[in-house]
Design a protein around this motif. Structure first.
Motif, PDB file in Angstrom:
ATOM      1  N   ASP A  37       0.820  -1.215   0.000  1.00 34.42           N
ATOM      2  CA  ASP A  37       0.000   0.000   0.000  1.00 34.42           C
ATOM      3  C   ASP A  37       0.852   1.263   0.000  1.00 34.42           C
ATOM      4  N   ASP A  55     -10.438  -0.081  -0.379  1.00 32.71           N
ATOM      5  CA  ASP A  55     -10.167  -0.856   0.836  1.00 32.71           C
ATOM      6  C   ASP A  55      -9.825   0.068   1.997  1.00 32.71           C
ATOM      7  N   LYS A  56     -10.119  -0.386   3.203  1.00 28.64           N
ATOM      8  CA  LYS A  56      -9.900   0.428   4.398  1.00 28.64           C
ATOM      9  C   LYS A  56      -8.421   0.559   4.733  1.00 28.64           C
ATOM     10  N   ASP A  57      -7.600  -0.342   4.235  1.00 23.56           N
ATOM     11  CA  ASP A  57      -6.166  -0.281   4.526  1.00 23.56           C
ATOM     12  C   ASP A  57      -5.551   1.026   4.029  1.00 23.56           C
ATOM     13  N   LYS A  60      -6.104   3.858   6.348  1.00 24.61           N
ATOM     14  CA  LYS A  60      -5.212   3.758   7.506  1.00 24.61           C
ATOM     15  C   LYS A  60      -3.818   4.259   7.152  1.00 24.61           C
ATOM     16  N   ILE A  61      -3.363   3.927   5.952  1.00 23.99           N
ATOM     17  CA  ILE A  61      -2.050   4.412   5.496  1.00 23.99           C
ATOM     18  C   ILE A  61      -2.062   5.942   5.465  1.00 23.99           C
ATOM     19  N   ARG A  64      -2.163   7.235   9.108  1.00 21.11           N
ATOM     20  CA  ARG A  64      -0.944   6.950   9.851  1.00 21.11           C
ATOM     21  C   ARG A  64       0.242   7.750   9.333  1.00 21.11           C
TER      22      ARG A  64
END
Length: 125
Positions: A37, A55-57, A60-61, A64
């Motif tokens: 990602d 996607d939820k990832d 988050k990236i 973060r």
């Protein structure tokens, strides 16, 4: 506007954006399958493209690493709806997406962060 579609984003979303005269870079054109990602985000930045992710990832990236120097310029269109309804939701939201992009361009170095949900649209300024 230029968009990079992440893996998992339906091709139909790209077609909607192209029909509105926007440039679309498809994941498979610039990245190997199952690329990290963080690499996808960096490729979007290097191509001056808004990353379109489903996607939820990826959110988050962005959360973060948003203040991380490498990703401080990440622009994100996050699709928080089903793949089936994604193209229709983007089509309905396109005027607002374009308006938010124009707002961002006047307020550099602001990030573009827009969420398309099945029930609502959300922009973070």
């Amino acid at each position: 506007m230029r968009f990079l579609l992440d893996a998992g984003v339906p091709v139909s979303v790209g077609k909607v954006l192209q029909s509105a005269a926007h440039e679309v870079i498809y994941y498979h054109e610039v990245l190997a399958e199952k690329a990290a990602d963080i690499l996808v985000a960096e490729i979007a930045i290097k191509n001056d493209a808004i990353l379109v992710a489903i996607d939820k990832d990826m959110r988050k990236i962005g959360d973060r690493y948003g203040r991380h120097p490498r990703l401080a310029k990440l622009d994100l269109l996050q699709l928080c709806c089903s793949e089936v309804s994604a193209a229709k939701r983007v089509d309905h939201a396109l005027d607002l997406i374009e308006s938010e992009w124009n707002f961002k361009m006047k307020k550099l170095p602001r990030r573009f962060w827009f969420e398309v949900n099945s029930q609502y649209l959300k922009t973070l300024r």
